[in-house]
Design an enzyme around this catalytic site. Structure first.
Site, mmCIF file in Angstrom:
data_model
loop_
_atom_site.group_PDB
_atom_site.id
_atom_site.type_symbol
_atom_site.label_atom_id
_atom_site.label_comp_id
_atom_site.label_asym_id
_atom_site.label_seq_id
_atom_site.Cartn_x
_atom_site.Cartn_y
_atom_site.Cartn_z
ATOM 1 N N ARG A 1 0.846 -1.204 0.000
ATOM 2 C CA ARG A 1 0.000 0.000 0.000
ATOM 3 C C ARG A 1 0.877 1.248 0.000
ATOM 4 O O ARG A 1 2.018 1.186 0.458
ATOM 5 C CB ARG A 1 -0.882 0.037 1.255
ATOM 6 C CG ARG A 1 -2.137 -0.804 1.156
ATOM 7 C CD ARG A 1 -2.827 -0.941 2.503
ATOM 8 N NE ARG A 1 -2.103 -1.870 3.379
ATOM 9 C CZ ARG A 1 -2.200 -3.213 3.295
ATOM 10 N NH1 ARG A 1 -2.984 -3.761 2.405
ATOM 11 N NH2 ARG A 1 -1.508 -3.987 4.103
ATOM 12 N N TYR B 1 8.101 -18.363 11.659
ATOM 13 C CA TYR B 1 8.929 -17.198 11.299
ATOM 14 C C TYR B 1 10.417 -17.569 11.423
ATOM 15 O O TYR B 1 11.210 -17.313 10.511
ATOM 16 C CB TYR B 1 8.575 -16.044 12.235
ATOM 17 C CG TYR B 1 9.492 -14.854 12.187
ATOM 18 C CD1 TYR B 1 9.483 -13.981 11.117
ATOM 19 C CD2 TYR B 1 10.357 -14.580 13.252
ATOM 20 C CE1 TYR B 1 10.318 -12.867 11.093
ATOM 21 C CE2 TYR B 1 11.188 -13.469 13.235
ATOM 22 C CZ TYR B 1 11.162 -12.618 12.154
ATOM 23 O OH TYR B 1 11.990 -11.521 12.142
ATOM 24 N N LYS C 1 13.384 -17.832 8.645
ATOM 25 C CA LYS C 1 14.631 -17.071 8.731
ATOM 26 C C LYS C 1 15.845 -17.998 8.610
ATOM 27 O O LYS C 1 16.808 -17.685 7.907
ATOM 28 C CB LYS C 1 14.693 -16.281 10.041
ATOM 29 C CG LYS C 1 13.749 -15.098 10.089
ATOM 30 C CD LYS C 1 14.045 -14.124 8.966
ATOM 31 C CE LYS C 1 13.108 -12.940 8.917
ATOM 32 N NZ LYS C 1 13.235 -12.168 7.660
ATOM 33 N N ILE D 1 13.814 -4.919 17.678
ATOM 34 C CA ILE D 1 14.197 -3.547 17.334
ATOM 35 C C ILE D 1 13.192 -2.558 17.898
ATOM 36 O O ILE D 1 11.982 -2.723 17.742
ATOM 37 C CB ILE D 1 14.335 -3.390 15.810
ATOM 38 C CG1 ILE D 1 15.451 -4.312 15.317
ATOM 39 C CG2 ILE D 1 14.652 -1.950 15.447
ATOM 40 C CD1 ILE D 1 15.664 -4.290 13.838
HETATM 41 N N1 SER Z 1 11.225 -8.816 16.516
HETATM 42 C C1 SER Z 1 10.924 -10.050 15.864
HETATM 43 C C2 SER Z 1 9.715 -10.684 16.448
HETATM 44 O O1 SER Z 1 9.444 -10.423 17.598
HETATM 45 C C3 SER Z 1 12.059 -10.984 15.997
HETATM 46 O O2 SER Z 1 12.823 -10.942 14.868
HETATM 47 O O3 SER Z 1 9.081 -11.446 15.798
#
Ligand code: SER
Length: 325
Positions: free
Chosen positions: A38, A141, A145, A171
């Protein structure tokens, strides 16, 4: 100004939003093509709608703009992925493979693909997790990765494509919200505190996780991408560390600025995900190979988050001005 044309995929996300202006400064606004599903709320520079699961659309865009570098930042994060594992796997892997393939066939020079602390699982040492620790991730996830890192290395070795990667910790940033991660609490907590509200935390108070302030994450990314290829000994993904803390320690740091702020704890399914991850990361290989060194610690990050979000929410009354970095 550097003579490259940069494609950012997932430019509206937490990292993309903050990285975009840095890339525009480095390469020139006209040389950075931002893309996402978007249009962003506020657009600066060149932006196109792109669904990176569409290999043909991606290839057409790469050809049309003569793209020489790709930052692939689109992904379904750890907590959200658990709601629909096969969808998350397909999205994360299809976009990654499309990026690697188009880079190979269209002569893209450099590719950045993020990995994560989520690539580690229960058989990695949880303290100072080393670069080459065993990868048995607990989430879809994390599996995507771990697989993605290996695909990156495969394209380096088999095709000579210059793929670079970092295992980001959680982050923390004020520019855009993360979505669907396990470390999201460490961002959400600031939004509540700055608005004068208390916070209900979905992780238990003593859950220690590796984290990093966005400024450090961006600098790491750009330093890795600038490093001479010959210096890079890791082509899966580099361990990267900022600092580690628990929700209780973060709460204490925030209470230095907002003494009335309080947190209650109501751990949910994300607790098990957090417990499968490292508590701290050994990033000595990144330090050795390309000179990585973080600049932010818990207190400096807390100050920056509160100062910036206070400006965002328009509350100027409560920030402690005496904090020194
Ligand atoms: N910050 C991400 C998560 O919590 C980890 O890579 O999924």
């Amino acid at each position: 100004m550097k003579a490259d044309t940069i494609l950012v995929i997932g430019a509206n996300g937490q990292i993309g939003t903050a990285l975009l202006p840095r890339l525009q400064t480095l390469y020139g606004e006209g040389a950075v093509i931002a893309t996402d599903l978007r249009l962003p709320a506020r657009q600066t520079g060149r932006f196109e709608i792109l669904d990176a699961t569409d290999a043909k659309g991606l290839a057409e865009l790469v050809r049309r703009h003569g793209i020489t570098q790709i930052y692939h930042l689109a992904a379904v994060l750890s907590a959200k992925g658990e709601a629909d594992p096969l969808w998350a796997w397909n999205l994360n892997m299809q976009t990654l493979l499309n990026v690697l393939e188009v880079s190979r066939t269209e002569g893209v020079k450099k590719v950045f693909i993020p990995s994560s602390i989520a690539a580690f699982g229960e058989h990695a040492p949880q303290t100072d997790t080393p670069q080459n620790a065993y990868l048995d991730p607990a989430t879809v996830y994390g599996i995507s990765k771990a697989a993605g890192e290996n695909w990156g290395q495969y394209y380096v070795k088999r095709y000579g494509l210059d793929v670079r990667s970092l295992r980001y910790p959680g982050i923390i940033s004020y520019e855009a919200l993360p979505g669907g991660g396990t470390t999201d609490y460490a961002v959400a907590i600031f939004h509540e505190a700055v608005q004068g509200r208390n916070y209900e935390c979905f992780l238990a108070e003593n859950t220690r996780l590796p984290m990093m302030y966005m400024d450090d994450a961006l600098r790491a990314t750009l330093e890795l991408m600038e490093a001479p290829a010959g210096q890079l000994t890791v082509r899966t993904s580099y361990n990267l560390a900022g600092f580690s803390f628990t929700p209780a320690e973060l709460t204490t740091a925030i209470r230095h600025h907002f003494p009335d702020f309080s947190v209650t704890y109501k751990p949910d399914f994300r607790q098990a995900i957090a417990e499968s991850w490292p508590r701290s990361i050994d990033d000595s290989v990144a330090r050795q190979d390309w000179g990585w060194k973080p600049a932010y610690d818990l207190n400096r990050m807390t100050y920056e988050m509160i100062a910036n979000l206070t400006a965002v929410y328009g509350r100027t009354d409560k920030v402690v001005e005496t904090f020194k970095v």
